[in-house]
Design a protein around this motif. Sequence first.
Motif, PDB file in Angstrom:
ATOM      1  N   VAL A 238     -17.721 -99.209 -23.686  1.00 20.24           N
ATOM      2  CA  VAL A 238     -17.064 -97.953 -24.049  1.00 20.24           C
ATOM      3  C   VAL A 238     -17.768 -97.325 -25.253  1.00 20.24           C
ATOM      4  O   VAL A 238     -17.994 -96.115 -25.309  1.00 20.24           O
ATOM      5  CB  VAL A 238     -15.573 -98.189 -24.339  1.00 20.24           C
ATOM      6  CG1 VAL A 238     -14.935 -96.943 -24.960  1.00 20.24           C
ATOM      7  CG2 VAL A 238     -14.839 -98.574 -23.058  1.00 20.24           C
ATOM      8  N   ASP A 239     -18.131 -98.155 -26.235  1.00 16.76           N
ATOM      9  CA  ASP A 239     -18.860 -97.649 -27.398  1.00 16.76           C
ATOM     10  C   ASP A 239     -20.211 -97.058 -27.006  1.00 16.76           C
ATOM     11  O   ASP A 239     -20.715 -96.147 -27.670  1.00 16.76           O
ATOM     12  CB  ASP A 239     -19.079 -98.770 -28.417  1.00 16.76           C
ATOM     13  CG  ASP A 239     -17.809 -99.155 -29.156  1.00 16.76           C
ATOM     14  OD1 ASP A 239     -16.855 -98.351 -29.181  1.00 16.76           O
ATOM     15  OD2 ASP A 239     -17.766-100.277 -29.717  1.00 16.76           O
ATOM     16  N   SER A 254     -14.730 -97.941 -30.976  1.00 19.65           N
ATOM     17  CA  SER A 254     -14.208 -99.012 -31.834  1.00 19.65           C
ATOM     18  C   SER A 254     -13.971 -98.575 -33.269  1.00 19.65           C
ATOM     19  O   SER A 254     -13.291 -99.273 -34.022  1.00 19.65           O
ATOM     20  CB  SER A 254     -15.174-100.206 -31.816  1.00 19.65           C
ATOM     21  OG  SER A 254     -15.255-100.756 -30.526  1.00 19.65           O
ATOM     22  N   GLY A 255     -14.538 -97.438 -33.660  1.00 13.78           N
ATOM     23  CA  GLY A 255     -14.310 -96.925 -35.007  1.00 13.78           C
ATOM     24  C   GLY A 255     -14.771 -97.891 -36.082  1.00 13.78           C
ATOM     25  O   GLY A 255     -15.911 -98.372 -36.057  1.00 13.78           O
ATOM     26  N   LEU A 256     -13.881 -98.198 -37.011  1.00 18.31           N
ATOM     27  CA  LEU A 256     -14.227 -99.083 -38.118  1.00 18.31           C
ATOM     28  C   LEU A 256     -14.540-100.502 -37.642  1.00 18.31           C
ATOM     29  O   LEU A 256     -15.195-101.263 -38.362  1.00 18.31           O
ATOM     30  CB  LEU A 256     -13.087 -99.113 -39.135  1.00 18.31           C
ATOM     31  CG  LEU A 256     -12.812 -97.795 -39.880  1.00 18.31           C
ATOM     32  CD1 LEU A 256     -11.596 -97.946 -40.789  1.00 18.31           C
ATOM     33  CD2 LEU A 256     -14.031 -97.365 -40.693  1.00 18.31           C
ATOM     34  N   VAL A 261     -17.646-105.472 -33.407  1.00 16.13           N
ATOM     35  CA  VAL A 261     -17.893-105.524 -31.965  1.00 16.13           C
ATOM     36  C   VAL A 261     -19.376-105.737 -31.698  1.00 16.13           C
ATOM     37  O   VAL A 261     -19.769-106.576 -30.868  1.00 16.13           O
ATOM     38  CB  VAL A 261     -17.404-104.227 -31.286  1.00 16.13           C
ATOM     39  CG1 VAL A 261     -17.853-104.174 -29.821  1.00 16.13           C
ATOM     40  CG2 VAL A 261     -15.886-104.132 -31.366  1.00 16.13           C
ATOM     41  N   ASP A 262     -20.226-104.994 -32.409  1.00 15.34           N
ATOM     42  CA  ASP A 262     -21.669-105.138 -32.227  1.00 15.34           C
ATOM     43  C   ASP A 262     -22.139-106.541 -32.602  1.00 15.34           C
ATOM     44  O   ASP A 262     -22.958-107.152 -31.898  1.00 15.34           O
ATOM     45  CB  ASP A 262     -22.417-104.101 -33.068  1.00 15.34           C
ATOM     46  CG  ASP A 262     -22.336-102.700 -32.478  1.00 15.34           C
ATOM     47  OD1 ASP A 262     -21.775-102.547 -31.370  1.00 15.34           O
ATOM     48  OD2 ASP A 262     -22.824-101.753 -33.119  1.00 15.34           O
ATOM     49  N   ALA A 263     -21.608-107.060 -33.716  1.00 16.81           N
ATOM     50  CA  ALA A 263     -22.028-108.390 -34.174  1.00 16.81           C
ATOM     51  C   ALA A 263     -21.623-109.467 -33.175  1.00 16.81           C
ATOM     52  O   ALA A 263     -22.402-110.386 -32.869  1.00 16.81           O
ATOM     53  CB  ALA A 263     -21.433-108.681 -35.553  1.00 16.81           C
ATOM     54  N   LEU A 264     -20.410-109.370 -32.653  1.00 11.67           N
ATOM     55  CA  LEU A 264     -19.947-110.358 -31.682  1.00 11.67           C
ATOM     56  C   LEU A 264     -20.740-110.265 -30.384  1.00 11.67           C
ATOM     57  O   LEU A 264     -21.081-111.279 -29.773  1.00 11.67           O
ATOM     58  CB  LEU A 264     -18.455-110.163 -31.409  1.00 11.67           C
ATOM     59  CG  LEU A 264     -17.509-110.554 -32.548  1.00 11.67           C
ATOM     60  CD1 LEU A 264     -16.097-110.068 -32.257  1.00 11.67           C
ATOM     61  CD2 LEU A 264     -17.515-112.069 -32.763  1.00 11.67           C
TER      62      LEU A 264
END
Length: 282
Positions: A238-239, A254-256, A261-264
């Motif tokens: 979605v991002d 995902s906003g803040l 999310v990117d790291a995971l």
Amino acid sequence: MSDALRRTLVGEVRALFNDQAKGEKPVQRAEDPFIPAGSVAARVHGDVTTMMVGGVAALLLQMLHPGALGGVWDHSDFRRDMRGRLRRTARFIAITTYGSKPAAQAAIAHVRGIHAKVGGVQPGGTPYRADDPRLLAWVHVAGSLCFLDAWRRFGGPLTIAEQDAYFADVAPVAEALGADPVPRTRRAAEALLTSFRPELNVDHRVREVARLVLQQRGETLRDVPAQTVQGLIGRAAVDLLPGWARTMHGLSGSGLARPAVDALTLGVAGTLRWAFSAPARA
């Protein structure tokens, strides 16, 4: 991490992308692939996590076109077999990227045969056909941009020249399927995508497909909670969508929480690359 974990991860991924009930096995890299070995496309299409993120984003984007949506809504069993649809798409990409030229040509001919039988009428009365060259161009450009951008976010940087090379690499597959026009540069791909925006629409069918795509859940794996990973892939997908596409779907980024999310997702990508980096010992 243990070798047992490596075997588990490799086995689970192979089961995800290959229908074992049909005897499917991983596509082996051929000496004469349809897309040249060592190409940018071969690099991008070989990464499990980025292809999963890109694949989910691609389907969400593609379904915004009423013609592409109609083919799925009217002619597929997506409600019961969304994973199967994603698996078939992934296998087609694998065969046309790494399989032999005869295998790739056979896969393309098979898809063209299916497309020739798919058609209908959109709710507004406009007819559609799956083998329409412009509709095929939409599906191709939306998918290619998502796969490429998923790699750029979770795989590694690419120069503009490398991005152009990617579109040149995958163009022969799209052309063989009957798509027209087919972009061969990043700029041409973005221009083509933009040209389709007046044709895009959202209705209850789009929302239903998006819900099924994003709510996929699997059984818990022995070492990795599959439901958590699938939810993460969906969030990252979605991002990855253009902001206007998220707005059309009524979805929020995902906003803040985006860095987390990117790291995971990068963590999942690194783990799977480790799992496939060497054969697991018995």
